[in-house]
Scaffold this active site. Structure first.
Site, PDB file in Angstrom:
ATOM      1  N   GLU A   1      -0.733   2.470  11.995  1.00  0.00           N
ATOM      2  CA  GLU A   1       0.366   3.391  12.305  1.00  0.00           C
ATOM      3  C   GLU A   1       0.315   3.861  13.765  1.00  0.00           C
ATOM      4  O   GLU A   1       0.201   5.052  14.065  1.00  0.00           O
ATOM      5  CB  GLU A   1       0.342   4.584  11.346  1.00  0.00           C
ATOM      6  CG  GLU A   1       0.571   4.192   9.904  1.00  0.00           C
ATOM      7  CD  GLU A   1       0.624   5.354   8.937  1.00  0.00           C
ATOM      8  OE1 GLU A   1       1.298   5.238   7.899  1.00  0.00           O
ATOM      9  OE2 GLU A   1      -0.012   6.402   9.204  1.00  0.00           O
TER      10      GLU A   1
ATOM     11  N   GLU B   1       1.215  -0.511   3.261  1.00  0.00           N
ATOM     12  CA  GLU B   1       1.044   0.772   2.565  1.00  0.00           C
ATOM     13  C   GLU B   1       2.360   1.143   1.908  1.00  0.00           C
ATOM     14  O   GLU B   1       3.413   1.099   2.542  1.00  0.00           O
ATOM     15  CB  GLU B   1       0.635   1.896   3.516  1.00  0.00           C
ATOM     16  CG  GLU B   1      -0.775   1.821   4.050  1.00  0.00           C
ATOM     17  CD  GLU B   1      -1.141   3.028   4.917  1.00  0.00           C
ATOM     18  OE1 GLU B   1      -0.595   4.131   4.681  1.00  0.00           O
ATOM     19  OE2 GLU B   1      -1.953   2.858   5.842  1.00  0.00           O
TER      20      GLU B   1
END
Length: 491
Positions: free
Chosen positions: A192, A386
């Site tokens: 991320e 995810e």
């Protein structure tokens, strides 16, 4: 809806964890302190106000370094994956995982980040983890940096704001490729990476009260991460030309609050600044013009080294990975509307969506929209690494967790993944978050659970740590066995 199964035969089904949320043993075998080890848990804080948990200052860091206990710092003990990895990996194999995503803790391998040689005990540990994954015929997907940079680099350099950290990270990654490069086919450079603007400390180590120009430091830090990702991609391909290095962002799928042109324009800007800037650089290999305007408007002047432009252009990501939990709503006048929390950042409320106990807005169709948007823009292989639901799982009188709400969430999202495949999206795989219960990244709670496996531990770290299969465990086992053809659930 098309009835025939559309998931490719070699589709990579699996699950994901992170070292800083599972391993524990935070100082064992000469490991060093990481940024995650000073992330605190305070039950008095509003669980839905993530900004309070993310607000790390120099004073908080100093206090945490002086405290040797783990009660306020749940990531220090995680769920003891460091000692229970065989059991946890076996449970994932029982579900039928084709791929197991995990991360390596930088401060375990290079305790301060400045060492010239890696900590051998750390490499030996990850060697054993890989051996266990291979024993169960799973493919390892390794994240090199997942919110656990050495705290010493924060204290000495203000994290990634300092160019010298690029070389330290390169040394760390090179040690992994040298030891494991022939065994790991898929890597992710930074988890991320766009968190560098929303959860700066854990992503880049930049501390606001240590910065004379905070916004400048944030973007300079991200630039250094871009350069580091390109350098290690080059190095990986030298060691193993068949290995793939992916980039990864937290996908902030964003809708305009109204059809008012000002709101639509704000949606475009949010998409550019929060999502596409990172993927444009790492997939296309150059800074987009819209960011040049943003930097000029905000007096941000990125310092480039002579080789940076060529590095970014020539060593782009092999695939685009992303996390997807929620969608967001934006407006040109957001102060006029109620907000709710989400992954890494808050959003305006969407009246058409249901929310979790933490205020996260569930939007399965947003995942199909995201997959199509990414694929249309880049035409590269995608990977959902995810996707999951955080909830307060409570065992029943038999000690079982019947998490039908999680099954419903995942089922609806996988239905939209199927639709995206029919749309023509090229998708490598899907690793649900998370394989087992772990400590929350955002709030350091244990009670915010994501796993297919229940771990007996409370927010203060008390419990037997016994692992129990949830109802979602058996459902996901069925999904994988049918290669996504059977998403149904019956008690």
């Amino acid at each position: 809806m098309q009835k025939t199964n559309v998931f490719p035969k070699d589709f990579l089904w699996g699950g994901a964890i992170a070292a800083c949320q599972t391993e524990g043993a935070y100082l064992e075998d000469n490991s060093g302190l990481a940024v995650s080890d000073v992330s605190f848990f305070d039950p008095k804080l509003d669980r839905q106000d993530l900004a309070k948990h993310r607000r790390i200052t120099s004073e908080i860091i100093e206090t945490a370094m002086a405290e040797t206990g783990t009660a306020r710092y749940p990531k220090r003990h995680g769920v003891d994956f460091y000692h229970r990895y065989k059991e946890d990996i076996a449970l994932c194999a029982e579900m039928g995982f084709k791929v197991f995503r995990f991360s390596i803790k930088w401060s375990r391998v290079f305790p301060t980040g400045e060492e010239l040689a890696p900590n051998r005990a750390a490499l030996d540990f990850y060697d054993r983890v890989l051996t266990e994954i291979e024993k169960h015929h799973m493919i390892p997907l390794v994240t090199i940096s997942h919110f656990e940079m050495p705290l010493a680099l924060v204290n000495r350099y203000n994290g990634w704001a300092d160019r010298r950290v690029v070389d330290m990270f390169y040394r760390y990654a090179d040690s992994l490729f040298t030891r494991f490069g022939q065994r790991v086919p898929y890597w992710i450079s930074f988890n991320e990476i766009n968190a560098g603007r929303f959860s700066t400390f854990k992503s880049t180590g930049v501390v606001e009260d240590k910065s004379a120009n905070y916004l400048q430091d944030c973007y300079q830090a991200v630039h250094h991460q871009f350069v580091a990702a390109a350098k290690i991609t080059k190095r990986l391909h030298e060691i193993n030309p068949n290995a793939k290095m992916g980039c990864m962002i937290a996908r902030f799928t964003t809708y305009a609050a109204t059809s008012k042109p000002d709101d639509v324009l704000q949606m475009m800007l949010d998409e550019q600044h929060d999502n596409f800037f990172y993927t444009d650089v790492m997939v296309r290999g150059a800074y987009p013009n819209y960011m040049k305007r943003f930097f000029a408007d905000n007096n941000v002047k990125i310092v480039w080294a002579a080789e940076d432009e060529a590095l970014l252009k020539n060593y782009t990501a092999d695939y685009l990975a992303f996390s997807y939990y929620v969608s967001n709503v934006t407006s040109a006048a957001p102060e006029a509307s109620a907000t709710t929390e989400g992954n890494l950042r808050s959003s305006l409320k969407n009246p058409y969506l249901e929310s979790s106990a933490w205020g996260w807005q569930n939007d399965p169709k947003g995942l199909r929209y995201t997959l199509n948007t990414f694929y249309d823009r880049y035409q590269v292989l995608l990977f959902i690494v995810e996707n999951g639901l955080g909830a307060e799982d409570v065992p029943d009188e038999k000690g079982q967790v019947v998490d039908t709400y999680r099954i419903d969430y995942l089922q609806k999202h996988l239905e939209q993944v199927r639709e995206a495949l029919i749309d023509g999206v090229d998708l490598l795989g899907y690793t649900a978050w998370s394989s087992i219960d772990l400590v929350s990244s955002g709030t350091s709670e244990m009670s915010k659970r994501y796993g297919f496996v229940y771990v007996d531990q409370d927010d203060e770290g008390h419990g037997s740590l016994m692992r129990t299969r949830k109802a979602s465990f058996y459902w996901y086992q069925q999904v994988i066995a049918s290669n996504g053809e059977d998403l149904s659930y019956s008690k």
